[in-house]
Design a protein around this motif. Structure first.
Motif, PDB file in Angstrom:
ATOM      1  N   GLY A  71      -9.660 -69.183   6.121  1.00 19.39           N
ATOM      2  CA  GLY A  71     -10.920 -68.528   6.481  1.00 19.39           C
ATOM      3  C   GLY A  71     -11.452 -67.669   5.354  1.00 19.39           C
ATOM      4  N   ALA A  72     -10.551 -67.237   4.465  1.00 15.64           N
ATOM      5  CA  ALA A  72     -10.982 -66.385   3.360  1.00 15.64           C
ATOM      6  C   ALA A  72     -11.796 -67.162   2.335  1.00 15.64           C
ATOM      7  CB  ALA A  72      -9.761 -65.757   2.692  1.00 15.64           C
ATOM      8  N   ILE A  73     -11.577 -68.472   2.249  1.00 18.00           N
ATOM      9  CA  ILE A  73     -12.289 -69.256   1.226  1.00 18.00           C
ATOM     10  C   ILE A  73     -13.790 -69.193   1.459  1.00 18.00           C
ATOM     11  CG2 ILE A  73     -12.628 -71.562   0.252  1.00 18.00           C
ATOM     12  CD1 ILE A  73      -9.765 -72.189   0.753  1.00 18.00           C
ATOM     13  N   SER A  74     -14.209 -69.482   2.711  1.00 18.15           N
ATOM     14  CA  SER A  74     -15.652 -69.438   2.966  1.00 18.15           C
ATOM     15  C   SER A  74     -16.160 -68.005   2.929  1.00 18.15           C
ATOM     16  CB  SER A  74     -15.985 -70.104   4.301  1.00 18.15           C
ATOM     17  OG  SER A  74     -15.276 -69.498   5.343  1.00 18.15           O
ATOM     18  N   ALA A  75     -15.288 -67.049   3.284  1.00 13.37           N
ATOM     19  CA  ALA A  75     -15.708 -65.646   3.214  1.00 13.37           C
ATOM     20  C   ALA A  75     -16.033 -65.278   1.776  1.00 13.37           C
ATOM     21  CB  ALA A  75     -14.610 -64.740   3.765  1.00 13.37           C
ATOM     22  N   ILE A  76     -15.177 -65.703   0.843  1.00 17.76           N
ATOM     23  CA  ILE A  76     -15.370 -65.334  -0.565  1.00 17.76           C
ATOM     24  C   ILE A  76     -16.501 -66.143  -1.198  1.00 17.76           C
ATOM     25  CG2 ILE A  76     -14.290 -65.479  -2.842  1.00 17.76           C
ATOM     26  CD1 ILE A  76     -11.648 -64.674  -1.446  1.00 17.76           C
ATOM     27  N   LEU A  77     -16.505 -67.450  -0.974  1.00 23.51           N
ATOM     28  CA  LEU A  77     -17.442 -68.293  -1.714  1.00 23.51           C
ATOM     29  C   LEU A  77     -18.850 -68.283  -1.133  1.00 23.51           C
ATOM     30  CD1 LEU A  77     -15.213 -71.363  -2.616  1.00 23.51           C
ATOM     31  CD2 LEU A  77     -15.789 -69.391  -4.010  1.00 23.51           C
ATOM     32  N   VAL A  78     -18.992 -68.285   0.207  1.00 24.57           N
ATOM     33  CA  VAL A  78     -20.349 -68.339   0.763  1.00 24.57           C
ATOM     34  C   VAL A  78     -20.687 -67.165   1.671  1.00 24.57           C
ATOM     35  CG1 VAL A  78     -20.801 -70.797   0.558  1.00 24.57           C
ATOM     36  CG2 VAL A  78     -19.503 -69.983   2.498  1.00 24.57           C
ATOM     37  N   ASN A  79     -19.814 -66.158   1.710  1.00 22.15           N
ATOM     38  CA  ASN A  79     -20.067 -64.948   2.498  1.00 22.15           C
ATOM     39  C   ASN A  79     -20.138 -65.229   3.998  1.00 22.15           C
ATOM     40  OD1 ASN A  79     -20.394 -62.230   2.808  1.00 22.15           O
ATOM     41  ND2 ASN A  79     -22.613 -62.246   2.487  1.00 22.15           N
ATOM     42  N   VAL A  80     -19.470 -66.285   4.443  1.00 23.23           N
ATOM     43  CA  VAL A  80     -19.404 -66.568   5.872  1.00 23.23           C
ATOM     44  C   VAL A  80     -17.932 -66.581   6.271  1.00 23.23           C
ATOM     45  CG1 VAL A  80     -19.942 -68.188   7.711  1.00 23.23           C
ATOM     46  CG2 VAL A  80     -21.483 -67.969   5.771  1.00 23.23           C
ATOM     47  N   PRO A  81     -17.431 -65.480   6.865  1.00 23.88           N
ATOM     48  CA  PRO A  81     -16.016 -65.451   7.217  1.00 23.88           C
ATOM     49  C   PRO A  81     -15.677 -66.534   8.242  1.00 23.88           C
ATOM     50  CG  PRO A  81     -17.139 -63.437   7.936  1.00 23.88           C
ATOM     51  CD  PRO A  81     -18.146 -64.271   7.237  1.00 23.88           C
ATOM     52  N   GLY A  82     -14.544 -67.224   8.019  1.00 25.98           N
ATOM     53  CA  GLY A  82     -14.165 -68.297   8.931  1.00 25.98           C
ATOM     54  C   GLY A  82     -13.666 -67.776  10.254  1.00 25.98           C
ATOM     55  N   ALA A  83     -13.245 -66.523  10.300  1.00 25.99           N
ATOM     56  CA  ALA A  83     -12.712 -65.944  11.523  1.00 25.99           C
ATOM     57  C   ALA A  83     -12.977 -64.454  11.482  1.00 25.99           C
ATOM     58  CB  ALA A  83     -11.211 -66.206  11.620  1.00 25.99           C
ATOM     59  N   PRO A  84     -12.940 -63.776  12.639  1.00 24.52           N
ATOM     60  CA  PRO A  84     -13.167 -62.328  12.624  1.00 24.52           C
ATOM     61  C   PRO A  84     -12.209 -61.632  11.671  1.00 24.52           C
ATOM     62  CG  PRO A  84     -13.103 -63.128  14.879  1.00 24.52           C
ATOM     63  CD  PRO A  84     -12.726 -64.278  13.998  1.00 24.52           C
ATOM     64  N   THR A  89     -12.510 -59.390   4.175  1.00 23.20           N
ATOM     65  CA  THR A  89     -12.389 -60.129   2.919  1.00 23.20           C
ATOM     66  C   THR A  89     -13.760 -60.444   2.344  1.00 23.20           C
ATOM     67  OG1 THR A  89     -10.514 -61.165   3.994  1.00 23.20           O
ATOM     68  CG2 THR A  89     -11.174 -62.052   1.875  1.00 23.20           C
ATOM     69  N   ALA A  90     -14.706 -60.773   3.249  1.00 24.28           N
ATOM     70  CA  ALA A  90     -16.044 -61.147   2.780  1.00 24.28           C
ATOM     71  C   ALA A  90     -16.721 -59.977   2.078  1.00 24.28           C
ATOM     72  CB  ALA A  90     -16.896 -61.623   3.961  1.00 24.28           C
ATOM     73  N   MET A  91     -16.475 -58.751   2.574  1.00 18.01           N
ATOM     74  CA  MET A  91     -17.209 -57.608   2.044  1.00 18.01           C
ATOM     75  C   MET A  91     -16.991 -57.421   0.553  1.00 18.01           C
ATOM     76  SD  MET A  91     -17.259 -54.815   5.078  1.00 18.01           S
ATOM     77  CE  MET A  91     -15.529 -54.603   5.275  1.00 18.01           C
ATOM     78  N   ASP A  92     -15.726 -57.519   0.119  1.00 19.70           N
ATOM     79  CA  ASP A  92     -15.475 -57.375  -1.321  1.00 19.70           C
ATOM     80  C   ASP A  92     -15.338 -58.722  -2.021  1.00 19.70           C
ATOM     81  OD1 ASP A  92     -15.351 -54.587  -2.197  1.00 19.70           O
ATOM     82  OD2 ASP A  92     -13.930 -54.422  -0.543  1.00 19.70           O
ATOM     83  N   GLY A  93     -14.789 -59.706  -1.293  1.00 20.97           N
ATOM     84  CA  GLY A  93     -14.536 -61.004  -1.900  1.00 20.97           C
ATOM     85  C   GLY A  93     -15.799 -61.682  -2.380  1.00 20.97           C
ATOM     86  N   LYS A 103     -12.618 -67.144  -8.711  1.00 22.47           N
ATOM     87  CA  LYS A 103     -11.258 -67.688  -8.806  1.00 22.47           C
ATOM     88  C   LYS A 103     -10.222 -66.582  -8.643  1.00 22.47           C
ATOM     89  CE  LYS A 103      -8.925 -69.734 -12.214  1.00 22.47           C
ATOM     90  NZ  LYS A 103      -8.842 -70.409 -13.521  1.00 22.47           N
ATOM     91  N   GLN A 104     -10.461 -65.462  -9.314  1.00 19.59           N
ATOM     92  CA  GLN A 104      -9.520 -64.350  -9.158  1.00 19.59           C
ATOM     93  C   GLN A 104      -9.452 -63.914  -7.702  1.00 19.59           C
ATOM     94  OE1 GLN A 104     -11.480 -64.645 -11.862  1.00 19.59           O
ATOM     95  NE2 GLN A 104     -11.012 -63.064 -13.390  1.00 19.59           N
ATOM     96  N   ALA A 105     -10.641 -63.811  -7.072  1.00 15.76           N
ATOM     97  CA  ALA A 105     -10.671 -63.363  -5.682  1.00 15.76           C
ATOM     98  C   ALA A 105      -9.823 -64.281  -4.813  1.00 15.76           C
ATOM     99  CB  ALA A 105     -12.113 -63.327  -5.173  1.00 15.76           C
ATOM    100  N   LEU A 106      -9.945 -65.590  -5.032  1.00 13.21           N
ATOM    101  CA  LEU A 106      -9.162 -66.544  -4.236  1.00 13.21           C
ATOM    102  C   LEU A 106      -7.675 -66.407  -4.534  1.00 13.21           C
ATOM    103  CD1 LEU A 106     -11.468 -69.675  -4.408  1.00 13.21           C
ATOM    104  CD2 LEU A 106     -10.866 -68.375  -2.369  1.00 13.21           C
TER     105      LEU A 106
END
Lengths: 500, 319, 165
Positions: A71-84, A89-93, A103-106
């Motif tokens: 869920g963190a991948i979409s949170a970091i890359l497209v700002n859409v968290p996969g789960a609550p 993670t989305a806020m800073d990622g 890449k570092q974030a992931l």
């Protein structure tokens, strides 16, 4: 050391294939905006139906572990968290990704997920009996105070203005009261039939995060330069490892808070990430960086998310009480195979091999999650390069799919789109989606436990039912934490205003 | 004579052909079963087990898939089923009695026993009265004696309002004449937690879930007409001196919406009991601790009508 | 394009106004919520005594107080909305959601995908119209097919059916 005896059960070709397949599929499904871990595990249960119990559980466990991290991948890359769980993670990622450090974030995300995950499974293996007892101590009133503690972080999380933060949070709490309330036995604010089922947490999450992102991409399509982000300071894998293991404070707060929240029945990993994020932020020296791409935020949130997985199985396996929504679905998976939770589950001849094999597979699942996750991070740069129009419509279609499949409900799709459109315009006026989701999650916990506590307190103490909420070690501790959280929030708010 | 015989055979052949034709037409694709609760819940996995054998040629002859539509204690799913589901026999639903009947009385729902047609019943899960293993109460009489001394102080948990546990509580409070407090938790698991943690004095919960947790609980009585085979030593509430019948027993089975062609209903109603009685299905029900009770369509219709009359009466007393 | 820029400039000028509108909306929302949460008092439920609306009333009260405080917030002016570029998208989303139930999820998604990438396109894409059309049509089809394989064939999710799928 009983768990060591069953490792050989995991190391069969079939089980290893299930583990790797489950982990890989879990990361991919978790990364799709709109598919939450609970959903993914639920979708998989029919498949495990015809498998042997341990095989089915290995697959479900791998899925549970991997979707939480994915869920963190979409949170970091497209700002859409996969789960609550991935909101924090989305806020800073995502801001890190925007600075060209996707890449570092992931990397940070998967490494800290791994650390937290292993920590959680170790807790599950060695501390189950005492923690099962502790988990029962978290009753009605304790859950109420935990919800209040969650609400205290609403005002300051992800918004500049306290008034707007609180308004967003209260709006979320209000949304949560829509529909049926089992404790009261009434339907509230059901103006149209579509609202009868209320606003599901994941429907709200998808609407509040995915829809504004879709509309943003459309609105800015011509004005933004759609610049391909060059990655800056391309650090190696070794540097990432060294960096994460250097952040001992964030890692330990994350793992500890995550494990603790995992064993609390029903509170769920939904808030583990946010609470850990907030705590780490409060003790951090570079507080002002949080929300602007601070790696510590990702590390705290992700280690908390995955350390929650193991402990959430403690009340599930011993007391048949799930510690998270996903664990609740797993309970069905256990019962289907005739594995009945109970104190003897770890020793009984019928269940012990299955359960220990399952737990051992969770350790391996963490390792595979790390390897596959790091591999995918190397190759996920292309997602950032997808043109905005393609990205917008893909997120939209996946969001609609994810929303519909939660309850096979068209009403949920309508709720998601309407809520998302409102959020898009609200964000223009400086309101944030994070406190709204927090409100939707915490609202029912706070209200239902307040009502139940009042009923039970009333039966015990008559008109002095408040006593029920204010006595007991955990209650008092939680109240003190609530008060100090508010006080500290006010103090640091004033301090930062003065320095600004 | 010979002519008669020939006509007889011809007639037989024609009718059987017609019959076969009707069967050949339906069903020719997989059939859905809507479950009004989320995946992993008791109704969900029991529905999956109960319909395992549907693919057998001698039975329905088509596989059955499950469609979960959870929300609002089941009302979201059942409302959809009664108002929007196709009435061609390709969408069935699982029912929970007394839940849906009680809801149709209390709430403004699209469904009631007249807009739904039962096919057969696969399971019956009675409510049991449970207390914490460390509780001072060992019998129903102990609990009632405590209630006499402390009116209103005895708390009994259950899975929300207007469900089997709540009905059992209402009957129990009425029949015993004591002042008891009902604690409507959010779902059966939460209600069980309240008892295990000792927050409430007692609880009504599912027999299947309570029997599994025997190490943490004491089961005082079963709210059914007879003792249950899983718990042969536990008396019924009637044996314990409280006049409570089987109205709160959670019956689970399959139904179609009213308006489905009669021949489709007859076909499904003739096959479902056999499907539930399939040997593998029954074995799986037993191994998952799911109490089975197979009933035919006519038996279920009688049971529905009886519940409707009784619950209208009981719930009217609440207002 | 020039048209859009003019619109943008006008939006910028209206920024303060935009902020006031949002405050006005929040305030009226608070009033409506407060009113509905007290509706119970005027129309008591047949089920007698209850605290059904206690919690919503508390929240609505909080929203009302904060809505008043919002009038004194000065540091955030809000961002303008580029309605010119947004409206086609919003219209498509509306059509997508409505059509989903009749023509089926996959058909609607494919048309939606195609429509969005055809309507939102960079100037350089307009040169070779038929070629671009064909490429985009095949991308939409492939995207939908992947979704179909993943969701319906592998995960066996039931989605609103309709034409073709």
């Amino acid at each position: 050391m009983e768990f060591l005896d069953y490792f050989s059960n995991v190391f069969t070709a079939y089980h290893l294939a299930l583990l790797i397949g489950g982990t890989f599929a879990g990361i991919i499904l978790g990364a799709l905006p709109g598919l939450s871990p609970t959903m993914s595990v639920a979708l998989l249960i029919p498949f495990t139906f015809h498998m042997k119990p341990e095989s089915g559980l290995i697959l479900l466990g791998a899925m549970y572990t991997a979707t939480v991290a994915g869920g963190a991948i979409s949170a970091i890359l497209v700002n859409v968290p996969g789960a609550p769980a991935n909101i924090a993670t989305a806020m800073d990622g995502h801001r890190m990704a925007k600075l060209g450090k996707a890449k570092q974030a992931l990397h940070y995300c998967f490494i800290s997920s791994f650390v937290g995950g292993i920590f959680g499974v170790i807790i599950l293996i060695f501390f189950t009996p005492p923690l099962a007892r502790l988990s029962l101590e978290f009753g009605t009133t304790e859950l109420f105070w935990i919800a209040i503690l969650g609400i205290t972080i609403i005002a300051t999380i992800d918004s500049k203005s306290v008034v707007k933060g609180l308004l967003s949070g209260l709006f979320g709490l209000m949304l949560a009261t829509i529909g049926d309330n089992p404790v009261l036995g009434v339907e509230r604010f059901v103006f149209t039939d579509h609202l009868e089922g209320g606003v599901n947490i994941v429907v709200g999450l998808i609407g509040l995060f995915a829809m504004p992102q879709v509309l943003n991409l459309m609105e800015k399509y011509y004005s933004d330069k759609n610049a391909v982000l060059s990655s800056k300071g391309d650090s190696s894998l070794m540097q990432s490892f060294r960096f994460v293991f250097g952040k001992v404070k964030a890692l330990s707060i994350g793992s500890f808070v995550g494990s603790l929240i995992g064993i609390i029945p029903g509170a769920g990993g939904q808030i583990a990430g946010l609470v850990a994020y907030d705590q780490t932020k409060k003790v951090s020296r570079n507080q002002s960086n949080y929300g602007k791409g601070e790696p510590e935020g990702i590390i705290a949130a992700e280690s908390a998310n995955n350390s929650m997985v193991g402990p959430s199985l403690i009340p599930l396996l011993t007391l048949s009480i799930p510690g998270s929504p996903t664990a609740a679905v797993l309970l069905g998976g256990l019962l289907i195979h005739g594995i009945f939770p109970g104190h003897e589950i770890f020793v009984s001849e019928n269940t012990a091999p299955v359960v220990w094999t399952f737990i051992d597979s969770l350790i391996l699942a963490q390792i595979f999650m790390l390897i596959i996750g790091l591999f995918l991070s190397r190759h996920s740069g292309w997602i950032m390069k997808v043109p905005d129009n393609y990205m917008a419509v893909s997120i939209l279609v996946l969001a609609v799919f994810g929303t519909y499949s939660i309850g096979n409900s068209y009403s949920d799709v309508i709720i998601m789109v309407v809520l998302g459109t409102i959020m898009f315009f609200a964000s223009k006026a400086g309101f944030s989606a994070v406190p709204v989701v927090l409100g939707i999650i915490l609202g029912p916990i706070a209200e239902n436990n307040f009502l139940l506590g009042k009923l039970i307190g009333g039966a015990r103490y008559g008109d002095d039912w408040m006593i029920y909420f204010t006595t007991g070690t955990i209650n008092v501790t939680l109240i003190v934490i609530c008060i100090s959280s508010i006080a500290y929030g006010l103090y640091s708010n004033r301090k930062s205003k003065r320095s600004a | 004579m010979k002519f008669m015989k020939i006509t007889k055979i011809a007639l037989l052949a024609v009718t059987s052909l017609m019959f076969m034709h009707a069967q050949a037409d339906y069903p020719d694709k997989p059939i859905g079963v809507m479950v009004a609760y989320g995946p992993g819940g008791a109704t969900d996995f029991q529905a999956r087990i109960a319909t395992l054998a549907s693919g057998k040629e001698a039975l329905i002859g088509q596989p059955i898939y499950i469609l979960n539509k959870p929300g609002a204690g089941g009302r979201t799913g059942w409302n959809w089923f009664a108002s929007e589901a196709s009435k061609d026999g390709y969408m069935l639903a699982a029912y929970n009695v007394p839940h849906f009947i009680a809801q149709s009385i209390v709430f403004d729902t699209a469904y009631n026993i007249n807009t739904l047609e039962p096919l057969g019943n696969w399971g019956a899960d009675p409510a049991v009265l449970i207390v914490n293993k460390d509780s001072p109460f060992n019998t129903v009489a102990d609990l009632l004696a405590h209630a006499d001394a402390n009116p209103g102080a005895v708390t009994i948990s259950g899975a929300g309002k207007f469900v089997g546990h709540h009905i059992a509580f209402l009957q129990f409070a009425k029949a015993s004449g004591r002042d008891l407090t009902y604690i409507p938790a959010k779902g059966g698991v939460d209600a069980l937690r309240l008892v295990k943690a000792g927050e409430v004095s007692a609880g009504f919960n599912n027999l299947s879930d309570s029997a599994r947790s025997a190490a943490d609980l004491k089961i005082l009585a079963v709210a059914d007409l007879t003792r249950h085979s899983y718990l042969p030593d536990v008396p019924t509430l009637m044996e314990s001196g409280v006049d409570v019948d089987d109205s709160s027993v959670n019956f689970r089975g399959l139904m179609v919406p009213a308006g489905t062609p009669q021949d489709v209903i007859d076909f499904l109603a003739s096959k479902t009991p056999d499907m539930f009685n399939d040997k593998k299905t029954q074995g799986k029900m037993k191994s998952t601790n799911s109490p089975a009770r197979v009933m035919t369509r006519d038996e279920v219709i009688a049971m529905w009508n009886e519940r409707q009359a009784y619950l209208t009466d009981l719930l009217a007393g609440l207002q | 394009m020039a048209f859009i820029q003019i619109a943008n400039q006008r939006e910028v000028r209206n920024m303060n106004q935009y902020f006031k509108i949002s405050t006005l909306i929040v305030t009226s929302l608070a009033a409506v919520l407060l009113f509905t949460s007290f509706e119970e008092v005027f129309n008591p439920s047949p089920w007698g005594e209850n605290e059904d609306y206690l919690f919503p009333r508390f929240i609505a009260g909080g929203i009302a107080v904060l809505a008043l405080l919002l009038w004194f917030e000065r540091d955030d002016k809000g961002k303008p909305t580029n309605f010119m570029d947004l409206l086609p998208g919003l219209g498509l989303i509306l059509a997508y959601i409505i059509s989903m139930n009749t023509i089926g999820f996959y058909m609607a998604s494919m048309i939606m995908f195609f429509a969005v990438i055809m309507i939102y396109k960079k100037p350089e894409e307009t040169k070779d119209f038929w070629r671009v059309l064909l490429i985009k049509l095949s991308i939409s089809t492939v995207f939908t097919l992947i979704l179909y394989c993943l969701f319906t064939l592998m995960l066996q999710v039931r989605l609103p059916g309709g034409l073709f799928f």
